[in-house]
Design an enzyme around this catalytic site. Structure first.
Site: not given
Ligand code: AMP
Length: 279
Positions: A33-36, A38, A148, A151, A154
């Protein structure tokens, strides 16, 4: 061309070629569910490493709540299209059975830093994260792993894990990417109603004001109480925590000479939002 790989055996074959050519590997673990946010990690990896792998795996081991796991947004085709635009070499998308085959019994559990805050609110969550990150580093033979700051806890757990287990991986923490109103981008934001979305930016503005007040000399406790009141006033259902912590250990800290972080988790519209900023 961005390749899609689904098994560890296929992944190993490709990585063997890269390693033979002396190419280092940057890995960006995600749940899709990628966004900017990621994509910013993938771009950082591209800037540092000749080879970049993004993993997409909604890790059942890190979800305490089966409903949350079921409702987690999934959009593989769109995710791969986005990663192609960034020039990621390979997307690793394993099924749960590939990651946790029959007989799997090993858990990586990080003490200390994983215990408070998210660890207390989501028992077992960081064991799931630490276990899957250790496995993904092993599977991908990562030289560098990108995470990121969104988190923050984490990120500290992964840093600790890599140090404690002597994993040969450099952990890179990347800035939080935000919407125009300050809301940290998150895959869960799509679950907000339009009314909730309109209010969600207050999480960032409230902790930003709290951090400013602390720097200006206000007491930590007062600044935190005011931030929580702002959230309740705008309609957040529940403030789980707003805390000022040592940025690395996540333990309570009243020592302004050490880097500190304000971290928050709150519910809006039935969606759990988290954020954090330096103080
Ligand atoms: P997730 O898919 O939520 O497990 O996130 C995957 C990676 O993307 C993790 O290292 C998150 O910390 C990072 N991430 C998620 N949202 C953001 C964001 N808004 N800005 C920067 N990194 C992000």
């Amino acid at each position: 061309m961005t390749q899609i790989i689904r098994t560890v055996a296929d992944l190993r074959l490709i990585i063997r070629g890269w390693k033979k050519a002396g190419e280092s590997i940057g890995v960006v673990p995600t749940m899709g569910a990628l966004h900017e946010g990621h994509l910013s990690l993938a771009r950082a990896a591209k800037a540092d490493c000749p080879r970049v792998i993004t993993t997409i795996f909604v890790n059942p081991m890190q979800f305490g709540n089966p409903e949350d796991l079921k409702k987690y947004p999934r959009s593989e085709a769109a995710d791969v299209a986005l990663l192609t635009t960034v020039g990621v070499d390979l997307v690793f998308i394993p099924q749960p059975e590939e990651v946790y085959p029959d007989g799997f019994v090993t858990t990586v559990s990080v003490g200390g830093v994983s215990e408070p805050l998210e660890g207390r609110m989501r028992p077992g969550h960081f064991d799931g994260v630490a276990t899957v990150v250790t496995k993904l580093f092993g599977m991908t033979e990562a030289d560098r792993g990108y995470f990121g700051q969104k988190d923050w806890q984490q990120l500290q757990v992964v840093q600790r894990l890599v140090r404690d287990l002597n994993l040969p991986v450099t952990v890179v923490g990347c800035e939080t990417i935000r919407e125009a109103d300050g809301l940290a981008m998150s895959s869960r934001n799509v679950r907000l109603t339009s009314d909730g979305r309109a209010k969600a930016g207050v999480l960032f503005s409230a902790i930003t004001a709290g951090a400013d007040d602390i720097r200006a000399g206000q007491s930590d406790r007062m600044a935190i109480r005011e931030a929580a009141e702002k959230l309740r006033a705008v309609g957040f259902d529940r403030v789980e925590y707003i805390e000022l912590r040592d940025a690395e250990t996540l333990m309570p800290s009243d020592d302004p000479r050490r880097p500190r972080r304000m971290l928050a988790a709150a519910w809006l519209d039935g969606v759990r939002l988290i954020d954090n900023i330096p103080v």
